[in-house]
Scaffold this motif. Sequence first.
Motif, PDB file in Angstrom:
ATOM      1  N   LEU A   1       0.842  -1.186   0.000  1.00  0.00           N
ATOM      2  CA  LEU A   1       0.000   0.000   0.000  1.00  0.00           C
ATOM      3  C   LEU A   1       0.879   1.238   0.000  1.00  0.00           C
ATOM      4  O   LEU A   1       1.888   1.294   0.702  1.00  0.00           O
ATOM      5  CB  LEU A   1      -0.887   0.037   1.247  1.00  0.00           C
ATOM      6  CG  LEU A   1      -1.873  -1.109   1.454  1.00  0.00           C
ATOM      7  CD1 LEU A   1      -2.648  -0.886   2.745  1.00  0.00           C
ATOM      8  CD2 LEU A   1      -2.816  -1.226   0.269  1.00  0.00           C
ATOM      9  N   SER A   2       0.504   2.222  -0.766  1.00  0.00           N
ATOM     10  CA  SER A   2       1.140   3.525  -0.710  1.00  0.00           C
ATOM     11  C   SER A   2       0.243   4.389   0.172  1.00  0.00           C
ATOM     12  O   SER A   2      -0.959   4.503  -0.074  1.00  0.00           O
ATOM     13  CB  SER A   2       1.251   4.120  -2.102  1.00  0.00           C
ATOM     14  OG  SER A   2       1.807   5.414  -2.046  1.00  0.00           O
ATOM     15  N   VAL A   3       0.833   4.968   1.244  1.00  0.00           N
ATOM     16  CA  VAL A   3       0.025   5.664   2.244  1.00  0.00           C
ATOM     17  C   VAL A   3       0.580   7.056   2.519  1.00  0.00           C
ATOM     18  O   VAL A   3       1.724   7.364   2.203  1.00  0.00           O
ATOM     19  CB  VAL A   3      -0.035   4.870   3.561  1.00  0.00           C
ATOM     20  CG1 VAL A   3      -0.684   3.515   3.366  1.00  0.00           C
ATOM     21  CG2 VAL A   3       1.348   4.726   4.189  1.00  0.00           C
ATOM     22  N   LYS A   4      -0.284   7.889   3.113  1.00  0.00           N
ATOM     23  CA  LYS A   4       0.164   9.174   3.651  1.00  0.00           C
ATOM     24  C   LYS A   4      -0.461   9.350   5.030  1.00  0.00           C
ATOM     25  O   LYS A   4      -1.563   8.874   5.300  1.00  0.00           O
ATOM     26  CB  LYS A   4      -0.213  10.331   2.730  1.00  0.00           C
ATOM     27  CG  LYS A   4      -1.690  10.669   2.723  1.00  0.00           C
ATOM     28  CD  LYS A   4      -1.950  11.932   1.926  1.00  0.00           C
ATOM     29  CE  LYS A   4      -3.442  12.287   2.033  1.00  0.00           C
ATOM     30  NZ  LYS A   4      -3.780  13.483   1.350  1.00  0.00           N
ATOM     31  N   GLU A   5       0.278  10.041   5.898  1.00  0.00           N
ATOM     32  CA  GLU A   5      -0.187  10.239   7.259  1.00  0.00           C
ATOM     33  C   GLU A   5      -1.362  11.189   7.283  1.00  0.00           C
ATOM     34  O   GLU A   5      -1.407  12.174   6.548  1.00  0.00           O
ATOM     35  CB  GLU A   5       0.947  10.771   8.135  1.00  0.00           C
ATOM     36  CG  GLU A   5       0.595  10.823   9.600  1.00  0.00           C
ATOM     37  CD  GLU A   5       1.799  11.133  10.489  1.00  0.00           C
ATOM     38  OE1 GLU A   5       1.680  10.973  11.706  1.00  0.00           O
ATOM     39  OE2 GLU A   5       2.852  11.528   9.957  1.00  0.00           O
TER      40      GLU A   5
END
Length: 141
Positions: A132-136
């Motif tokens: 998964l590519s995630v951002k906070e």
Amino acid sequence: MSSIWMIIFVALAVFELITINLVSIWFAIGALASFTVSLVSSDTTLQIAVFVIVSFITLVFTKSFVKRIRTKDPIPTNLDRVIGKIGVVTEEITKLNPGEVKVDGKRWTAVANKKINVGSKVEILSIEGVKLSVKEVKEED
């Protein structure tokens, strides 16, 4: 020959109604055009030429229209349904090392452009392979 073209038209129209997949409508229109020509001319070659030409022209000119009608929003599968959801980091994520995120009750390997600490909430942006590519996500008080 007129009756044959009418039979072909009716058969193709009925087939189109049964399948509702737009597979024979162009040929039905071509058969209808040939039926009209057969009322004026008994030349079988001309009738067949009209059938082929009209069928081809209607197919070419309606292809983009039919494509828009048949294209629907894809239904999310098990993999892509997590996109846009919020997960919790269970193993620290750094720019160089993937971590782990729990989302929708499952644990996923996750990557990000910056360091994200354990316990932080993240939004899933996309799936790249099996990661998964995630951002906070910053929590508001």
